[in-house]
Write a protein that holds these residues in place. Structure first.
Motif, PDB file in Angstrom:
ATOM      1  N   THR A 267      -2.518 -19.285 -17.427  1.00 53.33           N
ATOM      2  CA  THR A 267      -2.548 -18.046 -18.204  1.00 53.33           C
ATOM      3  C   THR A 267      -3.307 -16.944 -17.468  1.00 53.33           C
ATOM      4  O   THR A 267      -2.920 -15.777 -17.547  1.00 53.33           O
ATOM      5  CB  THR A 267      -3.146 -18.272 -19.599  1.00 53.33           C
ATOM      6  OG1 THR A 267      -4.441 -18.876 -19.487  1.00 53.33           O
ATOM      7  CG2 THR A 267      -2.244 -19.163 -20.443  1.00 53.33           C
TER       8      THR A 267
ATOM      9  N   TYR B 199      -1.866 -13.726 -23.202  1.00 47.64           N
ATOM     10  CA  TYR B 199      -2.317 -14.545 -22.075  1.00 47.64           C
ATOM     11  C   TYR B 199      -3.841 -14.499 -21.943  1.00 47.64           C
ATOM     12  O   TYR B 199      -4.482 -15.512 -21.673  1.00 47.64           O
ATOM     13  CB  TYR B 199      -1.674 -14.101 -20.771  1.00 47.64           C
ATOM     14  CG  TYR B 199      -0.244 -14.545 -20.609  1.00 47.64           C
ATOM     15  CD1 TYR B 199       0.107 -15.879 -20.671  1.00 47.64           C
ATOM     16  CD2 TYR B 199       0.766 -13.615 -20.379  1.00 47.64           C
ATOM     17  CE1 TYR B 199       1.409 -16.290 -20.524  1.00 47.64           C
ATOM     18  CE2 TYR B 199       2.073 -14.014 -20.224  1.00 47.64           C
ATOM     19  CZ  TYR B 199       2.393 -15.355 -20.296  1.00 47.64           C
ATOM     20  OH  TYR B 199       3.684 -15.758 -20.140  1.00 47.64           O
ATOM     21  N   LYS B 200      -4.409 -13.328 -22.142  1.00 55.64           N
ATOM     22  CA  LYS B 200      -5.860 -13.185 -22.037  1.00 55.64           C
ATOM     23  C   LYS B 200      -6.562 -13.996 -23.124  1.00 55.64           C
ATOM     24  O   LYS B 200      -7.558 -14.676 -22.866  1.00 55.64           O
ATOM     25  CB  LYS B 200      -6.234 -11.692 -22.140  1.00 55.64           C
ATOM     26  CG  LYS B 200      -7.674 -11.419 -21.898  1.00 55.64           C
ATOM     27  CD  LYS B 200      -8.045 -11.704 -20.468  1.00 55.64           C
ATOM     28  CE  LYS B 200      -9.443 -11.216 -20.175  1.00 55.64           C
ATOM     29  NZ  LYS B 200      -9.875 -11.544 -18.851  1.00 55.64           N
TER      30      LYS B 200
ATOM     31  N   LYS C  78       0.620  -9.491 -22.532  1.00 56.79           N
ATOM     32  CA  LYS C  78      -0.535  -9.563 -21.638  1.00 56.79           C
ATOM     33  C   LYS C  78      -1.791  -9.963 -22.415  1.00 56.79           C
ATOM     34  O   LYS C  78      -2.570 -10.791 -21.954  1.00 56.79           O
ATOM     35  CB  LYS C  78      -0.717  -8.218 -20.942  1.00 56.79           C
ATOM     36  CG  LYS C  78      -1.822  -8.183 -19.932  1.00 56.79           C
ATOM     37  CD  LYS C  78      -1.792  -6.916 -19.114  1.00 56.79           C
ATOM     38  CE  LYS C  78      -2.236  -5.730 -19.916  1.00 56.79           C
ATOM     39  NZ  LYS C  78      -2.471  -4.535 -19.107  1.00 56.79           N
TER      40      LYS C  78
ATOM     41  N   TYR D 246      -1.589 -13.478 -16.439  1.00 63.16           N
ATOM     42  CA  TYR D 246      -2.226 -12.241 -16.882  1.00 63.16           C
ATOM     43  C   TYR D 246      -2.463 -11.309 -15.692  1.00 63.16           C
ATOM     44  O   TYR D 246      -2.165 -10.118 -15.763  1.00 63.16           O
ATOM     45  CB  TYR D 246      -3.544 -12.540 -17.591  1.00 63.16           C
ATOM     46  CG  TYR D 246      -4.345 -11.304 -17.915  1.00 63.16           C
ATOM     47  CD1 TYR D 246      -4.031 -10.535 -19.024  1.00 63.16           C
ATOM     48  CD2 TYR D 246      -5.398 -10.903 -17.102  1.00 63.16           C
ATOM     49  CE1 TYR D 246      -4.754  -9.392 -19.328  1.00 63.16           C
ATOM     50  CE2 TYR D 246      -6.127  -9.758 -17.399  1.00 63.16           C
ATOM     51  CZ  TYR D 246      -5.800  -9.011 -18.503  1.00 63.16           C
ATOM     52  OH  TYR D 246      -6.512  -7.876 -18.786  1.00 63.16           O
TER      53      TYR D 246
END
Length: 75
Positions: free
Chosen positions: A47, A5-6, A2, A51
């Motif tokens: 993304t 993705y951030k 996660k 996320y």
């Protein structure tokens, strides 16, 4: 995953901004930055979407866990 993705979405939007500023001020005008910016927008959108999906799944799992705890506590 996660957090990855951030980070990728943040880097993509920052690179988009840098590319936009370079285009407006005429830096590196030897190439066409429109294709690069389009790719960066697509990367950002993908993304960010992924996320948010993971975030919603995590919150849903936490809600279920708390409901089970509450149910055990009420019994």
């Amino acid at each position: 995953m996660k957090k990855t993705y951030k980070i990728i979405s943040t880097v993509a939007i920052v690179l988009f901004g840098i590319s936009y500023v370079f285009d407006k001020f005429g830096f590196l005008s030897a190439y066409n930055p429109d294709d690069l910016r389009s790719i960066l927008v697509m990367v950002y959108l993908f993304t960010s979407l992924r996320y948010n999906q993971i975030e919603i799944e995590d919150k849903g799992a936490e809600i279920q866990h708390l409901k089970l705890k509450l149910k055990k506590f009420e019994e």
